[in-house]
Enzyme design. Structure first.
Site, PDB file in Angstrom:
ATOM      1  N   LYS A  81       0.883  -1.137   0.134  1.00 28.31           N
ATOM      2  CA  LYS A  81       0.091  -0.002  -0.113  1.00 28.31           C
ATOM      3  C   LYS A  81       0.868   1.263  -0.056  1.00 28.31           C
ATOM      4  CE  LYS A  81      -0.862   0.308   5.103  1.00 28.31           C
ATOM      5  NZ  LYS A  81      -1.871   0.543   6.025  1.00 28.31           N
ATOM      6  N   ASP A  82       2.156   1.164   0.355  1.00 29.88           N
ATOM      7  CA  ASP A  82       3.120   2.307   0.072  1.00 29.88           C
ATOM      8  C   ASP A  82       3.658   2.721  -1.175  1.00 29.88           C
ATOM      9  OD1 ASP A  82       2.701   2.919   3.027  1.00 29.88           O
ATOM     10  OD2 ASP A  82       4.655   1.785   3.465  1.00 29.88           O
ATOM     11  N   ARG A 129      -8.485   7.957   3.945  1.00 31.93           N
ATOM     12  CA  ARG A 129      -9.456   6.894   3.519  1.00 31.93           C
ATOM     13  C   ARG A 129     -10.542   6.366   4.818  1.00 31.93           C
ATOM     14  NH1 ARG A 129      -9.243   1.800   4.608  1.00 31.93           N
ATOM     15  NH2 ARG A 129      -6.938   1.982   5.459  1.00 31.93           N
ATOM     16  N   ARG A 130      -9.664   6.279   5.839  1.00 32.68           N
ATOM     17  CA  ARG A 130     -10.293   5.753   6.947  1.00 32.68           C
ATOM     18  C   ARG A 130     -11.256   6.980   7.671  1.00 32.68           C
ATOM     19  NH1 ARG A 130      -4.784   3.289   8.921  1.00 32.68           N
ATOM     20  NH2 ARG A 130      -5.142   1.093   8.259  1.00 32.68           N
ATOM     21  N   ARG A 147      -0.156   9.344  13.875  1.00 31.71           N
ATOM     22  CA  ARG A 147       0.861   8.552  13.251  1.00 31.71           C
ATOM     23  C   ARG A 147       1.859   8.000  14.137  1.00 31.71           C
ATOM     24  NH1 ARG A 147       4.161  11.650   9.228  1.00 31.71           N
ATOM     25  NH2 ARG A 147       4.685   9.662   8.854  1.00 31.71           N
ATOM     26  N   ARG A 153       1.568   4.116  18.386  1.00 33.90           N
ATOM     27  CA  ARG A 153      -0.100   4.664  18.180  1.00 33.90           C
ATOM     28  C   ARG A 153      -0.693   4.012  19.539  1.00 33.90           C
ATOM     29  NH1 ARG A 153      -1.974   4.693  12.084  1.00 33.90           N
ATOM     30  NH2 ARG A 153       0.389   4.871  11.177  1.00 33.90           N
ATOM     31  N   CYS A 240      -2.298  14.080  -5.081  1.00 25.78           N
ATOM     32  CA  CYS A 240      -2.301  14.469  -3.546  1.00 25.78           C
ATOM     33  C   CYS A 240      -3.066  13.185  -2.857  1.00 25.78           C
ATOM     34  CB  CYS A 240      -3.352  15.402  -3.374  1.00 25.78           C
ATOM     35  SG  CYS A 240      -4.806  15.401  -3.804  1.00 25.78           S
TER      36      CYS A 240
END
Length: 326
Positions: A81-82, A129-130, A147, A153, A240
């Site tokens: 996903k990165d 997204r979340r 982050r 976290r 973006c």
């Protein structure tokens, strides 16, 4: 080739992924000496700013890719996903390993689920997204930037007395925090990020020996799923960070692809899906031309799904979000 140099970020999760890839290769080619090379990326250095505000593609990959292109490492291991949806000149995917559960999870000290969180509960996440999907599902929630790695976290959640945080199941499991999970969130509530749960291995496009080594650890099912998802993202992506989600799932001889584009405040959510048939022997696609044709098929389906969302109105959302960064 006696030494295989494997580049990775230095986080605990990145090291886990690198060692996982190394073990898979060593199990098949024990004669190779695999050296893990740790490389610090821009995303590792900027920890106090939400990713969306940095607005930079390749935050966690560019420095590693530069080392790869400079021939100082032989392959690069990333969280799929990165990876940008379109790789740089001279680079290619060499393998995608068997996927972990791709969903997001809620970690809550009180054991809440998204449904049982109290009115106005405070949740930590930095993912647009979340955030967009949470606002659409529970507009009453207060969302705060969060982050850092999984351990950081969880520690911040307790220190700041949050009601919960949202993370990817894969990272939570791989770092040994499964017992902290309050809920594995259904994809009907929060659709995962493109490539979530998958480990990708990037190589130089013309490096035939390394490509041959990686062929033995590539997971065909995950390759097909992530190919569809990345094609969906490439069709939509601007310059973006945007609230885009996609999940492809291979079931029997079909691929179901679900995609989503949402407004930042969750007020508009465009979501659709498409299902395509695969060759009955898709698990045994050893013939290169047949495999390439199948990958093209799932990519076209992902692109088509993205195009249908754009026609439905998602394009306006993306243009508005791009405009915020101008």
């Amino acid at each position: 080739m006696q030494v295989l140099r494997l580049g990775t970020r230095g986080s605990k999760l990145a090291i886990w992924q690198a060692e996982y890839v190394a073990r898979q290769i060593s199990a098949r080619m024990p004669e190779l000496n695999i050296e893990i090379v740790i490389i610090k990326t821009k995303g590792d250095k900027i920890l106090d700013v939400p990713l969306a505000q940095i607005g930079d593609k390749g935050l966690f990959t560019r420095e590693i890719e530069n080392e790869l292109l400079a021939n100082r490492i032989d392959l690069a291991v990333h969280s799929m996903k990165d990876l940008p949806s379109v790789l740089g000149e001279g680079l290619a995917l060499g393998a995608v390993l068997k996927r972990e559960i791709p969903q997001d999870v809620l970690i809550s000290p009180q054991g809440y689920t998204l449904q049982t969180l109290p009115q106005g509960a405070v949740i930590g996440t930095s993912s647009l997204r979340r955030i967009a999907q949470l606002k659409a599902l529970r507009p009453d929630l207060e969302l705060v930037n969060m982050r850092g790695n999984v351990e950081t976290r969880i520690r911040k959640m307790h220190e700041e007395q949050l009601d919960g945080i949202i993370l990817a199941f894969a990272g939570v499991k791989r770092l040994g925090f499964v017992d902290s999970i309050s809920q594995i969130i259904p994809v009907e509530q929060i659709l995962p990020a493109v490539g979530q749960g998958a480990v990708a291995v990037e190589i130089r496009r013309d490096d035939v020996p390394v490509r041959s080594i990686l062929e033995s650890i590539n997971d065909t099912e995950c390759w097909l799923e992530t190919s569809a998802e990345r094609a969906f993202l490439a069709e939509l992506e601007g310059g973006c960070q945007v609230p885009i989600a996609c999940l492809a799932r291979v079931t029997e001889s079909k691929v179901l692809i679900e995609g989503l584009v949402a407004a930042l405040d969750g007020s508009q959510v465009y979501k659709d899906s498409v299902e395509i048939e695969l060759p009955l022997d898709y698990e045994f696609l050893t013939d290169f031309s047949v495999r390439q044709a199948t990958v093209r098929q799932v990519k076209e389906a992902g692109q088509g799904l993205a195009a249908s969302l754009l026609r439905a109105g998602a394009g306006q959302i993306l243009e508005e979000i791009k405009g915020l960064g101008d």
